[in-house]
Design a protein around this motif. Structure first.
Motif, PDB file in Angstrom:
ATOM      1  N   UNK A  46      55.728  41.414  64.603  1.00  0.00           N
ATOM      2  CA  UNK A  46      55.184  40.858  63.366  1.00  0.00           C
ATOM      3  C   UNK A  46      53.842  40.195  63.603  1.00  0.00           C
ATOM      4  N   UNK A  47      53.545  39.935  64.878  1.00  0.00           N
ATOM      5  CA  UNK A  47      52.234  39.423  65.254  1.00  0.00           C
ATOM      6  C   UNK A  47      51.882  39.962  66.634  1.00  0.00           C
ATOM      7  N   UNK A  48      50.653  39.749  67.052  1.00  0.00           N
ATOM      8  CA  UNK A  48      50.167  40.309  68.315  1.00  0.00           C
ATOM      9  C   UNK A  48      50.928  39.719  69.497  1.00  0.00           C
ATOM     10  N   UNK A  49      51.164  38.413  69.457  1.00  0.00           N
ATOM     11  CA  UNK A  49      51.861  37.773  70.552  1.00  0.00           C
ATOM     12  C   UNK A  49      53.254  38.337  70.762  1.00  0.00           C
ATOM     13  N   UNK A  74      49.443  34.553  64.284  1.00  0.00           N
ATOM     14  CA  UNK A  74      48.749  35.759  63.849  1.00  0.00           C
ATOM     15  C   UNK A  74      47.496  35.376  63.061  1.00  0.00           C
ATOM     16  N   UNK A  75      46.360  35.958  63.390  1.00  0.00           N
ATOM     17  CA  UNK A  75      45.105  35.588  62.728  1.00  0.00           C
ATOM     18  C   UNK A  75      45.106  35.898  61.233  1.00  0.00           C
ATOM     19  N   UNK A  76      44.189  35.265  60.544  1.00  0.00           N
ATOM     20  CA  UNK A  76      44.054  35.466  59.104  1.00  0.00           C
ATOM     21  C   UNK A  76      42.829  36.282  58.756  1.00  0.00           C
ATOM     22  N   UNK A  77      42.068  36.709  59.775  1.00  0.00           N
ATOM     23  CA  UNK A  77      40.875  37.524  59.551  1.00  0.00           C
ATOM     24  C   UNK A  77      40.860  38.697  60.531  1.00  0.00           C
ATOM     25  N   UNK A  78      40.116  39.732  60.187  1.00  0.00           N
ATOM     26  CA  UNK A  78      39.983  40.880  61.080  1.00  0.00           C
ATOM     27  C   UNK A  78      39.317  40.471  62.384  1.00  0.00           C
TER      28      UNK A  78
END
Length: 211
Positions: A168-171, A3-7
């Motif tokens: 919890x994340x996009x993946x 999951x990324x840490x930025x927008x």
């Protein structure tokens, strides 16, 4: 898929998911919408109104808060923004929502059949699913009933419409959406063979322990 840490990172991953969703036939043209947020954030990015998921650019995303206010990006969010907002409000652990229109999931549900989990992956990733009756897209009724189902399920079938998958994340959200559709496709094939009973031979909890 971390999951990324930025927008900007969220948007980059959502663009990739949108392209894959169209390529895999999970959605057509401007159907479906995607969103994600940074963990613990009260704002999220959501695809804009009328955007085609395989043609997304960073300019196609709206930044909204959980009060339903636009705080950045495109001025015209998806008409389904409430579907995302209401779910985030009841699920603090969810950081991504994939809303697509998978053909077999919608068809099997519309015909009155339960989508059966038949493989280990179905049991582990889908685990269980909820459903809502038909409500017009973009309506408060659709958003609220889907959010209520999301309290207990990570996948929600929206009758005669599509599905929402949470993660919890996009993946993980996209993986759940793909496994729900694969389970629906397998269910459809089983029905054409006259089988109405076969399911995965253990509970989801047992499957997770063995995964």
């Amino acid at each position: 898929m971390k999951h990324p840490e930025t927008t900007d990172g969220l948007i980059e991953q959502l663009i990739d998911v949108g392209r894959t969703a169209v390529t895999r036939g999970f959605v057509l043209a401007s159907g479906g919408n995607l969103s994600a947020r940074l963990p613990g954030s009260d704002t999220y990015v959501v695809t804009g109104s009328g955007t085609w998921l395989d043609r997304l650019t960073p300019e196609d995303f709206t930044v909204m808060n959980l009060d339903g206010e636009i705080v950045g990006g495109s001025s015209k969010p998806s008409s389904e923004w409430k579907l995302h907002q209401r779910t985030y409000r009841v699920r603090e652990d969810v950081n991504a929502i994939v809303h697509i229109h998978p053909q077999h999931a919608v068809l099997v549900d519309a015909l009155g059949h339960e989508i059966r989990l038949l493989t280990l992956d179905h049991a582990v990733y889908v685990r269980s699913y909820g459903r809502t009756p038909f409500h017009p897209n973009g309506s408060d009724e659709l958003a609220d009933t889907a959010a209520e189902q999301a309290r207990e399920h990570n996948c929600v079938v929206l009758a005669h419409h599509g599905c929402s998958a949470l993660g919890e994340d996009i993946g993980m959200a996209f993986r759940r959406a793909m496994n729900l559709e694969e389970a629906a496709t397998a269910t459809y094939r089983a029905l054409t063979l006259g089988d109405t009973k076969t399911t995965f031979p253990m509970t989801a909890d047992e499957a997770i322990q063995h995964a």
